[in-house]
Design a protein around this motif. Structure first.
Motif, PDB file in Angstrom:
ATOM      1  N   LEU A  36      27.330  44.397  49.019  1.00 54.65           N
ATOM      2  CA  LEU A  36      28.228  43.318  48.618  1.00 54.65           C
ATOM      3  C   LEU A  36      27.385  42.331  47.816  1.00 54.65           C
ATOM      4  CD1 LEU A  36      30.347  42.632  51.846  1.00 54.65           C
ATOM      5  CD2 LEU A  36      31.052  43.802  49.765  1.00 54.65           C
ATOM      6  N   THR A  48      33.058  40.170  43.988  1.00 54.78           N
ATOM      7  CA  THR A  48      32.149  41.256  44.379  1.00 54.78           C
ATOM      8  C   THR A  48      31.835  41.228  45.878  1.00 54.78           C
ATOM      9  OG1 THR A  48      30.160  39.977  43.870  1.00 54.78           O
ATOM     10  CG2 THR A  48      31.067  41.348  42.097  1.00 54.78           C
ATOM     11  N   HIS A  50      34.407  41.356  48.068  1.00 56.38           N
ATOM     12  CA  HIS A  50      35.681  41.791  48.651  1.00 56.38           C
ATOM     13  C   HIS A  50      35.463  42.755  49.815  1.00 56.38           C
ATOM     14  CE1 HIS A  50      39.324  44.689  48.038  1.00 56.38           C
ATOM     15  NE2 HIS A  50      39.605  43.802  48.976  1.00 56.38           N
ATOM     16  N   THR A  75      41.770  41.471  42.092  1.00 55.05           N
ATOM     17  CA  THR A  75      40.667  42.257  42.633  1.00 55.05           C
ATOM     18  C   THR A  75      41.064  43.722  42.764  1.00 55.05           C
ATOM     19  OG1 THR A  75      39.846  40.332  43.831  1.00 55.05           O
ATOM     20  CG2 THR A  75      39.126  42.479  44.622  1.00 55.05           C
ATOM     21  N   HIS A 105      33.711  47.644  43.508  1.00 49.44           N
ATOM     22  CA  HIS A 105      33.855  46.220  43.235  1.00 49.44           C
ATOM     23  C   HIS A 105      33.870  46.014  41.732  1.00 49.44           C
ATOM     24  CE1 HIS A 105      32.137  45.774  47.360  1.00 49.44           C
ATOM     25  NE2 HIS A 105      33.049  44.830  47.398  1.00 49.44           N
TER      26      HIS A 105
END
Ligand code: FES
Length: 111
Positions: A36, A48, A50, A75, A105
């Motif tokens: 992440l 990024t 998420h 997203t 992402h």
């Protein structure tokens, strides 16, 4: 202590750990080496960070801000239980939390 389980996009357990109240979910994932990025460092500008929260755990995290909802609208792989992990601060009431990483992402800043 709060127990957090991270699943990979394939649904397998990627990491499981304990966290102290006040821990930000994104920081915890990064400490564990999970992918992440958190490129905007919590400014809600990239997505990024998420994650997809287990449906049973989603209500424990409280409501999303309007800005977070707006970011999630754009997203990729978003679900009804998606969150930006940079906006999730764990508290004792959470108890146990399971989140899954999405298949991919995208940096919504376009960089
Ligand atoms: Fe960029 Fe969460 S770190 S939106």
């Amino acid at each position: 202590m709060i127990r957090v389980r991270f699943l990979g996009a394939d649904g397998r357990v990627a990491a499981e750990t304990e966290a102290a109240p006040g821990t930000r979910l994104l920081a915890l994932a990064q400490q564990l080496g999970l992918p992440l990025e958190g490129t905007c460092e919590g400014a809600m500008a990239c997505s990024t960070c998420h994650v997809i929260v287990a449906p049973a755990d989603f209500p424990k995290l409280g409501p999303l801000s309007v800005h977070e909802e707006d970011m999630l609208d754009f997203t990729p792989h978003v679900t009804p239980t998606s969150r930006l992990s940079c906006q999730v601060v764990l508290d004792e009431a959470v108890g146990m939390l399971e989140v899954r990483l999405p298949p991919a992402h995208a940096d919504m800043r376009g960089i």
